[in-house]
Design a protein around this motif. Structure first.
Motif, PDB file in Angstrom:
ATOM      1  N   ALA A  14      15.118  -6.316  -4.252  1.00 13.39           N
ATOM      2  CA  ALA A  14      14.769  -6.558  -2.513  1.00 13.39           C
ATOM      3  C   ALA A  14      13.160  -6.009  -2.322  1.00 13.39           C
ATOM      4  CB  ALA A  14      15.966  -6.696  -1.770  1.00 13.39           C
ATOM      5  N   GLY A  15      13.447  -4.601  -2.702  1.00  9.77           N
ATOM      6  CA  GLY A  15      12.326  -3.518  -2.480  1.00  9.77           C
ATOM      7  C   GLY A  15      10.500  -4.426  -3.057  1.00  9.77           C
ATOM      8  N   GLU A  16      11.565  -5.125  -4.275  1.00  9.42           N
ATOM      9  CA  GLU A  16       9.879  -5.039  -4.706  1.00  9.42           C
ATOM     10  C   GLU A  16       9.614  -6.190  -4.509  1.00  9.42           C
ATOM     11  OE1 GLU A  16       7.280  -4.854  -7.538  1.00  9.42           O
ATOM     12  OE2 GLU A  16       8.249  -2.916  -7.881  1.00  9.42           O
ATOM     13  N   VAL A  17      10.474  -7.378  -3.993  1.00 12.11           N
ATOM     14  CA  VAL A  17       9.768  -8.267  -3.041  1.00 12.11           C
ATOM     15  C   VAL A  17       9.800  -8.395  -1.337  1.00 12.11           C
ATOM     16  CG1 VAL A  17      10.734 -11.109  -1.972  1.00 12.11           C
ATOM     17  CG2 VAL A  17      11.720 -10.222  -4.431  1.00 12.11           C
ATOM     18  N   THR A  18      10.383  -7.391  -1.298  1.00 12.68           N
ATOM     19  CA  THR A  18       9.280  -6.719   0.090  1.00 12.68           C
ATOM     20  C   THR A  18       7.729  -6.565  -0.055  1.00 12.68           C
ATOM     21  OG1 THR A  18      11.830  -6.937   0.775  1.00 12.68           O
ATOM     22  CG2 THR A  18       9.938  -5.035   2.047  1.00 12.68           C
ATOM     23  N   ALA A  19       7.781  -5.841  -0.947  1.00  9.40           N
ATOM     24  CA  ALA A  19       6.332  -4.566  -0.844  1.00  9.40           C
ATOM     25  C   ALA A  19       5.535  -5.571  -1.558  1.00  9.40           C
ATOM     26  CB  ALA A  19       6.932  -3.807  -2.597  1.00  9.40           C
ATOM     27  N   ARG A  20       5.704  -6.609  -2.519  1.00 11.05           N
ATOM     28  CA  ARG A  20       4.726  -7.680  -3.336  1.00 11.05           C
ATOM     29  C   ARG A  20       4.663  -8.625  -1.702  1.00 11.05           C
ATOM     30  NH1 ARG A  20       4.338  -8.440  -8.573  1.00 11.05           N
ATOM     31  NH2 ARG A  20       5.028  -6.629  -9.772  1.00 11.05           N
ATOM     32  N   LEU A  22       4.578  -8.347   1.290  1.00 14.55           N
ATOM     33  CA  LEU A  22       3.771  -7.355   2.666  1.00 14.55           C
ATOM     34  C   LEU A  22       2.577  -7.328   2.061  1.00 14.55           C
ATOM     35  CD1 LEU A  22       7.170  -6.115   4.756  1.00 14.55           C
ATOM     36  CD2 LEU A  22       5.752  -8.909   5.285  1.00 14.55           C
ATOM     37  N   GLY A  23       2.484  -7.485   0.782  1.00 14.10           N
ATOM     38  CA  GLY A  23       1.203  -7.057   0.077  1.00 14.10           C
ATOM     39  C   GLY A  23       1.159  -4.347   0.326  1.00 14.10           C
ATOM     40  N   LEU A  24       2.450  -4.693   0.728  1.00 14.07           N
ATOM     41  CA  LEU A  24       2.399  -2.896   1.186  1.00 14.07           C
ATOM     42  C   LEU A  24       2.260  -2.250  -0.646  1.00 14.07           C
ATOM     43  CD1 LEU A  24       5.613  -2.885   2.745  1.00 14.07           C
ATOM     44  CD2 LEU A  24       3.661  -2.955   3.739  1.00 14.07           C
ATOM     45  N   SER A  25       1.274  -1.355  -0.236  1.00 17.66           N
ATOM     46  CA  SER A  25       1.026  -0.588  -1.445  1.00 17.66           C
ATOM     47  C   SER A  25       2.197   0.768  -1.884  1.00 17.66           C
ATOM     48  CB  SER A  25      -0.642   0.703  -1.520  1.00 17.66           C
ATOM     49  OG  SER A  25      -0.049   1.493   0.041  1.00 17.66           O
ATOM     50  N   LEU A  26       3.204   0.787  -1.226  1.00 12.64           N
ATOM     51  CA  LEU A  26       4.485   1.144  -1.527  1.00 12.64           C
ATOM     52  C   LEU A  26       5.232   0.736  -2.750  1.00 12.64           C
ATOM     53  CD1 LEU A  26       5.515   3.636  -0.230  1.00 12.64           C
ATOM     54  CD2 LEU A  26       7.201   2.571   0.737  1.00 12.64           C
ATOM     55  N   PRO A  27       5.931   1.507  -3.436  1.00  9.36           N
ATOM     56  CA  PRO A  27       6.665   0.657  -5.145  1.00  9.36           C
ATOM     57  C   PRO A  27       7.563  -0.193  -4.013  1.00  9.36           C
ATOM     58  CG  PRO A  27       5.549   2.953  -5.595  1.00  9.36           C
ATOM     59  CD  PRO A  27       4.924   2.530  -3.870  1.00  9.36           C
ATOM     60  N   GLY A  28       7.495  -0.407  -5.039  1.00 11.90           N
ATOM     61  CA  GLY A  28       8.648  -1.463  -4.397  1.00 11.90           C
ATOM     62  C   GLY A  28      10.536  -0.877  -4.519  1.00 11.90           C
ATOM     63  N   PRO A  29      10.386  -0.098  -5.927  1.00 11.29           N
ATOM     64  CA  PRO A  29      12.189   0.489  -6.171  1.00 11.29           C
ATOM     65  C   PRO A  29      11.738   1.204  -5.301  1.00 11.29           C
ATOM     66  CG  PRO A  29      10.942  -0.006  -7.849  1.00 11.29           C
ATOM     67  CD  PRO A  29       9.570   0.054  -6.967  1.00 11.29           C
ATOM     68  N   VAL A  30      10.993   1.729  -4.429  1.00 10.74           N
ATOM     69  CA  VAL A  30      10.953   3.260  -3.472  1.00 10.74           C
ATOM     70  C   VAL A  30      11.439   2.675  -1.837  1.00 10.74           C
ATOM     71  CG1 VAL A  30       9.399   4.998  -1.727  1.00 10.74           C
ATOM     72  CG2 VAL A  30       8.749   4.223  -4.086  1.00 10.74           C
ATOM     73  N   LEU A  31      11.212   0.921  -1.318  1.00  8.54           N
ATOM     74  CA  LEU A  31      11.684   0.481  -0.491  1.00  8.54           C
ATOM     75  C   LEU A  31      12.813   0.145  -0.557  1.00  8.54           C
ATOM     76  CD1 LEU A  31       9.106  -1.499   0.555  1.00  8.54           C
ATOM     77  CD2 LEU A  31       9.450   0.105   1.664  1.00  8.54           C
ATOM     78  N   GLY A  32      13.276   0.079  -2.279  1.00  9.84           N
ATOM     79  CA  GLY A  32      14.226  -0.093  -1.949  1.00  9.84           C
ATOM     80  C   GLY A  32      15.546   0.736  -2.085  1.00  9.84           C
TER      81      GLY A  32
END
Length: 114
Positions: A14-20, A22-32
């Protein structure tokens, strides 16, 4: 254990999908991980469900560094020309990190003695 791993991987996905998306520079696993933390705050029983599996994964965390070690060994020949620069960077960054830690410790010690 399978359920706990699936939950952990679901948060990472979910974090990876969200990061990609939204085009965020934050890694997806960090968001997850942040989403998982928020879920722990909202629904504490999830922590109990994941605790044993998380402890098991953390006990074997060193295995996750094997791919990085293999990559270094595989590309060691390309490091040959830059080995002096890499060595200087490692020594200098270590010395700076120690100096920064000592400085912060001294400042905190000075502030807390007042």
């Amino acid at each position: 254990m399978i359920r706990a791993i699936a939950i952990l991987l679901g948060y990472q996905l979910a974090g990876e999908v969200t990061a990609r998306a939204l085009g965020l520079s934050l890694p997806g696993p960090v968001l997850g991980f942040a989403a998982l933390f928020l879920t722990f705050l909202v629904w504490p029983p999830l922590h109990a469900m994941l605790a044993n599996t998380a402890r098991g994964l953390l006990a074997h965390l060193s295995l996750l560094f094997v791919p990085a070690g293999v990559g270094i060994v595989r590309h060691i020949s390309s490091l040959g020309d830059q080995s002096v620069a890499v060595l200087v960077a490692i020594v200098a960054s270590t010395a700076l990190a120690i100096a920064a830690g000592a400085t912060v410790f001294a400042l905190v010690d000075r502030v807390t003695r007042r």
